[in-house]
Motif scaffolding. Structure first.
Motif, PDB file in Angstrom:
ATOM      1  N   TYR A  76       0.811  -1.217   0.000  1.00 12.91           N
ATOM      2  CA  TYR A  76       0.000   0.000   0.000  1.00 12.91           C
ATOM      3  C   TYR A  76       0.843   1.266   0.000  1.00 12.91           C
ATOM      4  CZ  TYR A  76       0.824   0.339   5.080  1.00 12.91           C
ATOM      5  OH  TYR A  76       1.397   0.441   6.329  1.00 12.91           O
ATOM      6  N   VAL A  77       2.184   1.132  -0.112  1.00  9.86           N
ATOM      7  CA  VAL A  77       3.074   2.286  -0.148  1.00  9.86           C
ATOM      8  C   VAL A  77       3.509   2.521  -1.594  1.00  9.86           C
ATOM      9  CG1 VAL A  77       5.211   3.308   0.701  1.00  9.86           C
ATOM     10  CG2 VAL A  77       3.879   1.794   2.184  1.00  9.86           C
ATOM     11  N   LEU A  78       3.392   3.762  -2.065  1.00 15.88           N
ATOM     12  CA  LEU A  78       3.729   4.100  -3.444  1.00 15.88           C
ATOM     13  C   LEU A  78       5.084   4.788  -3.520  1.00 15.88           C
ATOM     14  CD1 LEU A  78       0.338   5.572  -4.743  1.00 15.88           C
ATOM     15  CD2 LEU A  78       1.287   3.298  -5.188  1.00 15.88           C
ATOM     16  N   MET A  79       5.900   4.370  -4.479  1.00 13.65           N
ATOM     17  CA  MET A  79       7.195   5.015  -4.680  1.00 13.65           C
ATOM     18  C   MET A  79       7.024   6.438  -5.204  1.00 13.65           C
ATOM     19  SD  MET A  79      10.313   4.258  -4.131  1.00 13.65           S
ATOM     20  CE  MET A  79      11.693   5.407  -4.218  1.00 13.65           C
ATOM     21  N   SER A  80       5.888   6.677  -5.866  1.00 14.42           N
ATOM     22  CA  SER A  80       5.644   7.996  -6.468  1.00 14.42           C
ATOM     23  C   SER A  80       5.205   9.043  -5.456  1.00 14.42           C
ATOM     24  CB  SER A  80       4.573   7.875  -7.558  1.00 14.42           C
ATOM     25  OG  SER A  80       3.364   7.366  -7.018  1.00 14.42           O
ATOM     26  N   TYR A  81       4.942   8.634  -4.224  1.00 13.04           N
ATOM     27  CA  TYR A  81       4.489   9.580  -3.205  1.00 13.04           C
ATOM     28  C   TYR A  81       5.580   9.764  -2.163  1.00 13.04           C
ATOM     29  CZ  TYR A  81       1.849  11.737   0.564  1.00 13.04           C
ATOM     30  OH  TYR A  81       1.427  12.594   1.554  1.00 13.04           O
ATOM     31  N   GLY A  82       5.989  11.000  -1.950  1.00  5.60           N
ATOM     32  CA  GLY A  82       7.054  11.272  -0.980  1.00  5.60           C
ATOM     33  C   GLY A  82       8.345  10.588  -1.383  1.00  5.60           C
ATOM     34  N   GLU A  83       8.973   9.906  -0.433  1.00  9.05           N
ATOM     35  CA  GLU A  83      10.222   9.196  -0.695  1.00  9.05           C
ATOM     36  C   GLU A  83       9.998   7.699  -0.857  1.00  9.05           C
ATOM     37  OE1 GLU A  83      12.817  10.960  -1.183  1.00  9.05           O
ATOM     38  OE2 GLU A  83      11.935  12.862  -0.521  1.00  9.05           O
ATOM     39  N   GLY A  84       8.741   7.286  -0.968  1.00  9.70           N
ATOM     40  CA  GLY A  84       8.457   5.865  -1.114  1.00  9.70           C
ATOM     41  C   GLY A  84       8.602   5.092   0.176  1.00  9.70           C
ATOM     42  N   ALA A  85       8.602   5.799   1.305  1.00 10.20           N
ATOM     43  CA  ALA A  85       8.715   5.154   2.618  1.00 10.20           C
ATOM     44  C   ALA A  85       7.864   5.918   3.609  1.00 10.20           C
ATOM     45  CB  ALA A  85      10.167   5.124   3.080  1.00 10.20           C
ATOM     46  N   VAL A  86       7.237   5.204   4.544  1.00  8.43           N
ATOM     47  CA  VAL A  86       6.415   5.856   5.564  1.00  8.43           C
ATOM     48  C   VAL A  86       6.800   5.336   6.942  1.00  8.43           C
ATOM     49  CG1 VAL A  86       4.460   6.203   4.022  1.00  8.43           C
ATOM     50  CG2 VAL A  86       4.564   4.135   5.393  1.00  8.43           C
ATOM     51  N   MET A  87       6.804   6.252   7.898  1.00  8.32           N
ATOM     52  CA  MET A  87       6.915   5.864   9.302  1.00  8.32           C
ATOM     53  C   MET A  87       5.498   5.482   9.730  1.00  8.32           C
ATOM     54  SD  MET A  87      10.021   6.388  10.773  1.00  8.32           S
ATOM     55  CE  MET A  87       9.987   7.157  12.377  1.00  8.32           C
ATOM     56  N   ALA A  88       5.243   4.200   9.875  1.00  9.97           N
ATOM     57  CA  ALA A  88       3.884   3.716  10.104  1.00  9.97           C
ATOM     58  C   ALA A  88       3.389   4.066  11.500  1.00  9.97           C
ATOM     59  CB  ALA A  88       3.835   2.207   9.890  1.00  9.97           C
ATOM     60  N   VAL A  89       2.168   4.592  11.558  1.00  6.89           N
ATOM     61  CA  VAL A  89       1.536   4.996  12.818  1.00  6.89           C
ATOM     62  C   VAL A  89       0.218   4.238  12.941  1.00  6.89           C
ATOM     63  CG1 VAL A  89       0.763   6.958  14.201  1.00  6.89           C
ATOM     64  CG2 VAL A  89       2.569   7.269  12.509  1.00  6.89           C
ATOM     65  N   PRO A  90       0.257   2.963  13.278  1.00  2.84           N
ATOM     66  CA  PRO A  90      -0.947   2.133  13.200  1.00  2.84           C
ATOM     67  C   PRO A  90      -2.085   2.553  14.113  1.00  2.84           C
ATOM     68  CG  PRO A  90       0.851   0.947  14.257  1.00  2.84           C
ATOM     69  CD  PRO A  90       1.449   2.181  13.677  1.00  2.84           C
ATOM     70  N   ALA A  91      -1.799   3.239  15.212  1.00  4.50           N
ATOM     71  CA  ALA A  91      -2.886   3.639  16.104  1.00  4.50           C
ATOM     72  C   ALA A  91      -3.755   4.733  15.498  1.00  4.50           C
ATOM     73  CB  ALA A  91      -2.323   4.110  17.445  1.00  4.50           C
ATOM     74  N   HIS A  92      -3.226   5.481  14.510  1.00  5.32           N
ATOM     75  CA  HIS A  92      -3.941   6.655  14.019  1.00  5.32           C
ATOM     76  C   HIS A  92      -3.963   6.761  12.497  1.00  5.32           C
ATOM     77  CE1 HIS A  92      -4.123   7.837  18.191  1.00  5.32           C
ATOM     78  NE2 HIS A  92      -2.815   7.647  18.279  1.00  5.32           N
ATOM     79  N   ASP A  93      -3.688   5.659  11.798  1.00  8.01           N
ATOM     80  CA  ASP A  93      -3.823   5.606  10.345  1.00  8.01           C
ATOM     81  C   ASP A  93      -4.474   4.269   9.999  1.00  8.01           C
ATOM     82  OD1 ASP A  93      -2.598   6.741   7.527  1.00  8.01           O
ATOM     83  OD2 ASP A  93      -2.602   4.555   7.590  1.00  8.01           O
ATOM     84  N   GLU A  94      -5.587   4.317   9.245  1.00  3.84           N
ATOM     85  CA  GLU A  94      -6.374   3.098   9.019  1.00  3.84           C
ATOM     86  C   GLU A  94      -5.593   2.025   8.276  1.00  3.84           C
ATOM     87  OE1 GLU A  94     -10.832   1.772   7.466  1.00  3.84           O
ATOM     88  OE2 GLU A  94     -10.086   3.785   7.051  1.00  3.84           O
ATOM     89  N   ARG A  95      -4.818   2.418   7.255  1.00  2.39           N
ATOM     90  CA  ARG A  95      -4.069   1.414   6.500  1.00  2.39           C
ATOM     91  C   ARG A  95      -2.965   0.790   7.348  1.00  2.39           C
ATOM     92  NH1 ARG A  95      -2.610   4.740   1.155  1.00  2.39           N
ATOM     93  NH2 ARG A  95      -1.992   6.178   2.795  1.00  2.39           N
ATOM     94  N   ASP A  96      -2.267   1.629   8.120  1.00  4.12           N
ATOM     95  CA  ASP A  96      -1.228   1.103   9.019  1.00  4.12           C
ATOM     96  C   ASP A  96      -1.850   0.193  10.078  1.00  4.12           C
ATOM     97  OD1 ASP A  96       0.516   2.649   7.591  1.00  4.12           O
ATOM     98  OD2 ASP A  96       0.731   4.212   9.108  1.00  4.12           O
ATOM     99  N   PHE A  97      -3.047   0.583  10.561  1.00  2.00           N
ATOM    100  CA  PHE A  97      -3.736  -0.212  11.579  1.00  2.00           C
ATOM    101  C   PHE A  97      -4.067  -1.601  11.042  1.00  2.00           C
ATOM    102  CE2 PHE A  97      -7.544  -1.754  13.709  1.00  2.00           C
ATOM    103  CZ  PHE A  97      -7.310  -1.473  15.046  1.00  2.00           C
ATOM    104  N   GLU A  98      -4.613  -1.657   9.823  1.00  2.00           N
ATOM    105  CA  GLU A  98      -4.961  -2.943   9.218  1.00  2.00           C
ATOM    106  C   GLU A  98      -3.716  -3.802   9.024  1.00  2.00           C
ATOM    107  OE1 GLU A  98      -6.917  -4.613   5.046  1.00  2.00           O
ATOM    108  OE2 GLU A  98      -7.275  -2.538   5.664  1.00  2.00           O
ATOM    109  N   PHE A  99      -2.632  -3.176   8.578  1.00  3.39           N
ATOM    110  CA  PHE A  99      -1.382  -3.898   8.330  1.00  3.39           C
ATOM    111  C   PHE A  99      -0.798  -4.430   9.644  1.00  3.39           C
ATOM    112  CE2 PHE A  99       3.142  -4.303   7.405  1.00  3.39           C
ATOM    113  CZ  PHE A  99       3.162  -4.836   6.121  1.00  3.39           C
TER     114      PHE A  99
END
Length: 619
Positions: A76-99
């Motif tokens: 669910y992380v796109l290379m075309s957005y930002g630097e292609g990496a995310v610091m996952a915050v699962p408590a407050h982001d739905e996609r991170d939470f599901e993952f």
């Protein structure tokens, strides 16, 4: 929303250099990366597809805490957005939470809801988890508003030379063609010799046939030879028209310009646009800010570059409406969710705890909490049913009163009932006074009315004070406090009517007060306001009546009201002459029953008087 301690893992896109490096000696990871590359990159698809990932074996170091966080490749992380990496915050982001839930990764709560929507983050996901609130479990950044915490963390990273805040753009090509009958035809002709040829200006607009019947078998234009067959404007050979039509956003992205000159049949727009535009106020939901607003600004700039308009921006002001929330109930079976309508359940409430059982099978159903109304979650409210039961004005008043327009609104049946009761009170009071009000005349009050008839002076002071606040609030579009002011006006009128007898000036003041109240209500509840305005005999139609003006003379008073505190806590209010000295103010405050109750008869150690505002009694 990355608030210091909330990040529990790092997720990178399949094309990220870290993913490539980790896959060199890991054929399973290499195969997973190839699978991700074949997947969709559409955000709508990414939001709904199953979240998949694999660990790389690498770790990154949290720049503020020094904690080592595992690096995962995630689909669910796109290379075309930002630097292609995310610091996952699962408590407050739905996609991170599901993952994180799927792979057993830690979930650390660092935001607490300001409106009490939840106390702790736990499955199932609630939309409220992603809202801004107050930071918790965040070390030196705890106790801050989310926006403040973001700025503070950015400053800390800047001081360490590790990062800073940055605006990230995500502009992509806009594919405007649609394979459907309705819409604006794309004016292109396909010729075997010349290729794609634009339809000449003198043949525009291309007019669609009006007797096509969509039957689900594809675009019906493809079956209409009378539409398809044409002549190439370049070489004169037989050719075929384009059957794709334009995205409806193409039409709705410039209609506001056309409104200025709808009778022009020679051009899209003319010089009248320069007089009427830009639009003074744009109002839309959050989805408009993402789509329609973006396209409208784009289209305006295109027309500007073509020399059709001189505008740079189409709208002078933007108001983004909040979403309407309602409770949702769900049952998850074999990883499939079924949402229930509230009427399908027996619901019990014990304090903040909500439980539900299906009426169909008697089995429990999970309470998902407050979430955006949607068809998929079976938690919408049919406006037609509401209007049939309560009337449109009740629905309008409830929605205006419950929340500022830019914030989310929690749907409440009790709130709807309350709005209905208030409007019935307005009608009842107007009916009670309508004969006297119709006979009363408008006119000036004696200069000493506040002294000769204190009830009349107090009523007019209260009404015009509330009107002053409502006028200020409606100009800044805080309609909830305008509705609140209307409720307070009715209370003031009812109190004065109960206490003040039936003097000529009191009837005159009630006539004036109802005139103010009805005009303040008119933008919110136009139907009842129109009816009452007519029945009470006010001049003309309320649609032509001006907004009421504040009578500054009515606000002048020989007395002032002060807040009374005991040990810093509010314990009441006291009215004193506006020229009262400190001793008179202290005596009046100490005489209050509420003050004597909380001082226990003790002599105060200290009395602090803040002129014109408050008295604080320290015991």
């Amino acid at each position: 929303m990355c608030i210091k301690d909330s990040a529990t893992y790092c997720a990178v896109a399949a094309e990220h250099p870290l993913a490539t490096a980790a896959a060199k000696n890991n054929w399973e990871l290499a195969r997973f990366i190839e699978e991700c590359k074949r997947g969709s990159v559409m955000e709508a698809d990414l939001a709904t597809q199953e979240k998949k990932g694999m660990p790389t074996g690498f770790h990154v170091v949290h720049p503020l805490t020094g904690e080592k966080l595992p690096v995962w490749v995630a689909n669910y992380v796109l290379m075309s957005y930002g630097e292609g990496a995310v610091m996952a915050v699962p408590a407050h982001d739905e996609r991170d939470f599901e993952f994180a839930t799927k792979y057993g990764l830690p979930i650390k709560q660092v935001i607490k809801s300001k409106r009490g929507a939840y106390e702790s983050v736990e499955a199932p996901w609630q939309d409220a988890y992603a809202e801004y609130g107050i930071t918790v479990n965040s070390g030196e950044f705890s106790g801050l508003e989310s926006e403040q915490a973001i700025d503070a963390i950015a400053a800390a990273l800047r001081a360490k030379g590790l990062g800073d805040k940055r605006v990230q753009f995500r502009l992509r090509d806009w594919g405007i063609s649609r394979q459907r009958y309705w819409g604006t035809p794309i004016p292109i002709i396909h010729c075997e010799s010349c290729g794609e040829v634009p339809v000449p200006d003198d043949q525009l607009p291309v007019v669609l046939p009006e007797d096509c019947v969509p039957d689900g078998s594809g675009n019906p234009l493809n079956k209409r030879e009378d539409f398809l067959r044409c002549t190439c404007p370049k070489c004169g050979k037989a050719a075929r028209r384009e059957t794709d039509t334009m995205d409806t956003f193409v039409d709705s992205s410039w209609y506001y310009l056309r409104y200025a000159c709808p009778d022009n049949d020679k051009a899209m727009v003319d010089e009248r646009v320069q007089y009427w535009l830009p639009v003074d106020q744009y109002i839309g939901g959050i989805e408009h800010a993402i789509l329609h607003l973006l396209y409208s600004r784009f289209w305006t700039k295109v027309m500007r570059d073509l020399g059709l308009v001189k505008l740079d921006e189409p709208f002078a002001n933007l108001l983004t409406q909040g979403m309407v929330l309602n409770e949702a109930f769900v049952r998850i079976t074999d990883n499939k969710k079924r949402y229930y309508w509230a009427h399908e359940l027996d619901i019990k409430r014990e304090g903040d705890r909500v439980t539900a059982v299906s009426k169909e099978d008697g089995l429990p159903v999970s309470y998902e909490g407050w979430t955006t109304m949607s068809k998929s979650k079976n938690n919408g409210v049919d406006p037609q049913q509401l209007i049939e039961e309560y009337g449109a004005d009740t629905a309008r008043f409830f929605m205006m009163f419950t929340s500022p327009p830019e914030q989310t609104l929690q749907w409440s049946q009790e709130g709807v009932d309350g709005a209905s009761r208030f409007l019935k009170r307005v009608w009842s009071f107007a009916y009670q006074w309508h004969e006297r009000v119709r006979k009363a005349t408008d006119g000036a009050y004696p200069a000493d009315i506040a002294k000769t008839e204190p009830a009349v002076g107090a009523l007019r002071r209260e009404l015009h004070s509330l009107l002053k606040q409502a006028t200020f609030d409606i100009e800044r579009k805080q309609f909830n406090t305008v509705a609140s002011a209307a409720m307070k006006m009715l209370n003031a009128l009812q109190d004065a009517a109960a206490k003040g007898g039936d003097s000529q000036h009191l009837v005159q003041a009630i006539r004036e007060g109802l005139s103010i109240l009805i005009r303040v209500l008119y933008p919110i509840t136009p139907h009842i306001a129109h009816a009452l305005w007519t029945e009470l005999g006010y001049a003309g139609d309320i649609v032509d009546a001006p907004w009421p003006e504040v009578d500054e003379a009515a606000l002048v008073s020989d007395e002032i009201e002060l807040v009374v505190q005991v040990n810093g806590k509010l314990r009441g209010h006291v009215r004193v002459p506006k020229d009262a000295d400190k001793a008179q103010i202290e005596q009046a405050a100490l005489a209050l029953d509420t003050v004597q109750k909380h001082t226990g008869g003790q002599a105060p150690k200290k009395v602090v008087v803040v002129p014109g505002r408050l008295i604080n009694i320290v015991v």
